[in-house]
Design an enzyme around this catalytic site. Structure first.
Site: not given
Length: 608
Positions: A481, A488, A504, A2, A101-102, A27, A75, A485, A603
């Site tokens: 990827e 998200e 399979h 954040c 943050n954390g 972010r 967040w 993309k 981010k």
């Protein structure tokens, strides 16, 4: 991760905090808040939702007087998004306000202990524990109280603290979560990232783990945990401010997609001199490279997908066995690495928590470490034996584009460099790769010149419910990827599969109208891919094929086709990723999604 911003100086703090937080909106967050000392007490205003709500509540900061304050965008981790759980968190006495943050991993035991000592909690957050601990230990010396708090808490943190009894100073500390100090004239700042303060100053300190900074209007002093002064080297940020602005584009993601030719050129060109790859960044000798029995790649998200491409590249060119791990799994599987292992760590921010932990575990086991990082002076860069920087510049959109492309460019440089040192490619092949690398930026430009073709295809498929990406070899790596993309930023369900795995079980998901994006850039596998295309079409799928421009035969089997310029097949992932990025961007735009700030994503992930 954040956003954190702090200000102390001659100006009014609240508007500066709001401006800084706005620069960190990319972010991602679900709530925001500020705390300002108004000359009498700490005034705290916070709100669930977008920053605009907070901005309106305090009239752009005008209604909140005071020359010192801290701000935060959060967040939710501990406790649902709410006004109460938003930061700053305040101690029971009202003396301390904290932004964080954390994650404080042992917050439950600390919370129970503080309860027994009469502390009442109002939020569900782990951060409130820090505020209450400061209150508990404070006896007039805030630094001594902070050291005692840091000795108690476990986990990762970047902390900004103001105290009503110390109304002229901000206390800042970090461990495994980035925090910088901005140096101004009669004002100083803290921030979790450079864009927050770039309009105010270009001179910063990067705090290292377990360093405590005391910011006043005209001074900054940094201490270690023994409260001994630490000498810090100023870092000058030489970004053009426009690099952190949209520059006329509707979204940062669009701008950063279009910046890829320059970013790739900036990453490659300085390392090509007189027909040779010159990696002044690293100290690895030919003899040390020869001693490696394997390469172990660790990364998260899109950086992990770069690692999957790298596996194919290194094994083909340098003939060294390669393992690729999601960083969050690496250290928990008791990896077999030793002095003969090169651990290649990939991270845009250089602060990714799981990747940093994996790096430290690799070093503990005796491995040689080399990181590919965008942010100079970041934790991963500092902790690695060697680092190669990608010169992508600031990347603001949550969904990575140019950082991915520059990481891939470094992988090519490194793989060809190793192959030449090991003698696994001839000098002729070595020279040809260097020429191909030189041409990559202009080939990316060529794709971008035809972006309207991709926009047209996005207009046909933006309402689909499910998308499957399939490919073989490097195309499978690219499928991972492309799928990430799309999902998200557009929230469309999307999966990537190795095309050979279709029978399979996966093929049972294909039904009428399902969009399948088939990557087929590898000539030796082209016919096999066309067989897979026939299989999904027979079950009702609509197929969009992607290949190089010398493979026009794909139009016979697919419903639609996209082409990238021809190149050595080992380098085609650098080209193939661009239309996949554009497709995702245009689909998301047509769906009206918040492209730069997709829901629930941050981010830089600085918690496990």
């Amino acid at each position: 991760m954040c956003g954190i911003v702090g200000y102390v100086g001659d100006g009014q703090a609240a508007p500066v905090l709001l401006q800084g937080l706005e620069k960190l909106e990319y972010r991602g967050y679900d709530s925001a808040g500020v705390a300002v000392y108004d000359g009498t007490s700490l005034q705290v205003v916070k709100a669930k939702g977008r920053l605009k709500i907070l901005n309106d509540m305090i009239d752009g900061g005008k209604s909140l007087p005071g020359n010192i304050g801290i701000g935060h965008t959060r967040w939710a981790t501990h406790g649902a998004p709410s006004d109460v759980n938003s930061h700053p968190q305040v101690s029971g006495s009202g003396k301390f306000a904290v932004v964080h943050n954390g994650i404080i991993e042992n917050y439950l035991s600390l919370r129970e202990s503080l309860h027994r000592h009469g502390k009442a909690f109002v939020s569900e957050t782990d951060t409130e524990v820090v505020a209450q601990l400061l209150d508990y230990y404070y006896q007039g010396n805030i630094l001594e109280a902070m050291v005692k708090v840091l000795q108690k808490v476990e986990g990762s943190y970047a902390l900004g603290v103001i105290c009503a009894e110390r109304p002229d100073e901000i206390i800042a500390v970090r461990k495994d979560s980035p925090l910088i100090v901005g140096l101004g004239e009669h004002e100083n700042f803290i921030a979790s990232d450079v864009p927050a303060i770039l309009s105010k100053t270009r001179s910063i300190y990067r705090l290292n783990d377990n360093e405590i900074a005391v910011l006043k209007r005209d001074s900054v002093q940094v201490y270690n945990l023994d409260l001994e002064p630490v000498s810090k080297e100023k870092v000058h940020i030489d970004w053009d401010i426009s690099a952190a602005e949209k520059g006329g584009y509707e979204h940062f993601m669009a701008k950063e997609i279009m910046e890829q030719p320059k970013a790739v050129r900036d990453t490659i060109s300085p390392r090509l001199k007189d027909g040779r790859i010159v990696l002044d960044d690293i100290t690895l000798t030919k003899e040390e490279i020869e001693r490696f029995s394997k390469i172990s790649i660790v990364a998260c998200g899109s950086a992990y997908h770069v690692g999957v491409v790298a596996k194919y590249i290194f094994e083909k060119l340098a003939r060294i066995p390669v393992e690729v791990d999601v960083a969050s799994e690496f250290r928990y599987r008791e990896p077999v690495v030793n002095e003969q292992t090169l651990v290649l760590v990939i991270s845009q921010s250089g602060e990714t928590a799981d990747t940093l932990a994996a790096l430290r575990e690799a070093k503990r086991l005796g491995a040689r470490t080399l990181s590919i990082v965008n942010v100079v002076g970041s934790s991963i860069a500092n902790d690695s034996d060697d680092v190669i920087y990608t010169w992508a510049g600031p990347e603001i959109a949550v969904a990575t584009t140019k950082a991915y492309s520059t990481q891939l460019a470094v992988v090519y440089l490194l793989a060809v460099y190793f192959a030449e040192k090991l003698g696994t490619i001839s000098q002729e092949v070595y020279a040809s790769y260097i020429e191909e690398l030189k041409l990559l930026p202009e080939k990316i430009e060529k794709i971008l010149e035809n972006k309207e073709d991709i926009q047209y295809l996005a207009s046909k498929f933006f309402n689909v419910k499910d998308v499957f990406f399939i490919g073989r070899n490097l195309d499978y790596a690219m499928s991972l990827e492309g799928s990430l993309k799309l999902k998200e930023i557009s929230y469309i369900h999307s999966e990537a599969y190795a095309a050979g795995e279709l029978k399979h079980g996966t093929i049972s998901l294909i039904e009428d109208g399902t969009l399948v994006i088939a990557l087929a850039t590898q000539t030796k596998l082209f016919e096999k891919m066309m067989s897979n295309v026939k299989e999904v079409k027979a079950r009702g799928a609509t197929v969009l094929g992607l290949t190089s421009e010398d493979n026009r035969m794909i139009e016979k089997e697919t419903d639609y086709a996209l082409y990238v310029p021809s190149a050595d097949e080992m380098l085609l992932p650098s080209l193939a990723v661009v239309p996949l990025q554009l497709f995702s961007y245009y689909v998301s735009s047509m769906k009206g999604c918040d492209i730069d700030k997709p829901r629930n994503l941050a981010k830089s992930v600085t918690v496990e």
